[in-house]
Design an enzyme around this catalytic site. Structure first.
Site, short mmCIF file in Angstrom:
data_model
loop_
_atom_site.label_atom_id
_atom_site.label_comp_id
_atom_site.label_asym_id
_atom_site.label_seq_id
_atom_site.Cartn_x
_atom_site.Cartn_y
_atom_site.Cartn_z
N LYS A 1 53.95 60.22 42.86
CA LYS A 1 52.71 59.58 44.00
C LYS A 1 51.77 59.23 43.50
O LYS A 1 50.67 58.44 43.27
CB LYS A 1 53.03 60.29 44.63
CG LYS A 1 53.92 59.84 46.23
CD LYS A 1 53.71 60.95 47.45
CE LYS A 1 54.60 60.70 48.59
NZ LYS A 1 54.17 61.30 50.16
N GLY B 1 58.31 67.16 60.77
CA GLY B 1 58.06 65.48 60.63
C GLY B 1 58.77 64.38 60.30
O GLY B 1 58.43 63.49 59.60
#
Length: 286
Positions: A71, A245
């Site tokens: 990322k 999540g």
């Protein structure tokens, strides 16, 4: 190497990647909207990252999701970094055309949408504790601050790392940092977010239980087919609600899909279509 066919090409890259649910989620989005896309998971190591992205683009790829550990590194290979990705110092979405590659980050809005829309949790004027000071925290801080909470405290095992993260938002008076061992037993939190890696590493939980009250909502950024360690710990310590999540994963994926296709999928049925047991996604205090 990348082999592309006639349908519009998308994918997710990471190392490891076999666990990814993204292909299933995006397939359901495309079916829902009547789109023809081909979305695959690609195992890409760090030393392959640059060449993979450019070859994917060269062969007509339209977009990529980026997961761990790429990322931050992926920032090097984009032409334009959108504000959300700049604030997070990380990218989870690449929008690709013949002229440019745009980097964006939908992780934060994925969390916000899950809390506010799916669980009806207002964030305005709330006291929020974030446990952990890694990339996940950077990705969610700015969207959380824009919801005007009363305050956000980032607590990390190493206080200095928490302070480095919050210093990126130094002008915001409602944001502070400390070590986990410096948490005040008198401080009350409405929402506690676990942004540590304990869900992946299966480490034992060493957070002080006094941070939880009977009105606290706890949210684990990790997700699993069973209630996570953090969820169980939260409910054992009398939290009102403990959520994992899955919703954030689906909501951030929907936001990425909208960036690519300019159509927002309806996420309400996706969890059920993935055969995720709703009772494992959320625990409530009895």
């Amino acid at each position: 190497m990348v082999q592309l066919i006639s349908a519009d090409q998308y994918g997710v890259i990471g190392d490891p990647i076999s666990h990814s649910q993204s292909p299933s989620i995006h397939k359901l989005f495309a079916q829902q909207l009547g789109h023809s896309i081909d979305y695959k998971a690609y195992h890409v190591s760090e030393n392959q990252l640059e060449s993979f992205i450019y070859e994917f683009r060269k062969k007509g790829g339209r977009g990529l999701n980026i997961t761990l550990p790429h990322k931050t590194t992926a920032l090097k290979y984009v032409d334009i970094i959108n504000p959300r990705a700049k604030e997070a110092d990380a990218i989870n979405t690449l929008i690709i055309d013949e002229e440019k590659i745009i980097g964006d980050n939908t992780d934060g809005i994925g969390l916000i949408n899950d809390l506010e829309i799916n669980f009806n949790q207002s964030l305005k004027n709330k006291r929020i504790l974030i446990l952990g000071a890694g990339g996940a925290t950077l990705g969610i801080l700015s969207p959380l601050l824009k919801r005007e909470p009363k305050n956000i405290l980032v607590a990390n095992r190493t206080a200095s790392k928490a302070k480095i993260v919050t210093s990126k938002f130094k002008s915001n008076f409602s944001l502070d940092a400390c070590g986990i061992n410096e948490l005040d037993p008198e401080q009350i939190f409405d929402i506690i977010i676990n942004a540590t890696s304990i869900g992946i590493t299966k480490q034992s939980i060493n957070f002080p239980s006094f941070v939880i009250t009977e009105n606290t909502v706890c949210y684990d950024l990790s997700y699993s087919y069973e209630p996570t360690l953090f969820m169980r710990w939260s409910i054992e310590n009398k939290a009102k609600l403990a959520i994992q999540g899955w919703g954030m994963l689906i909501e951030q994926a929907a936001a990425s899909y909208c960036l690519w296709r300019d159509k927002k999928p309806n996420t309400s049925s996706i969890l059920k279509q993935l055969n995720i047991n709703a009772s494992s996604q959320v625990l409530r205090r009895l």
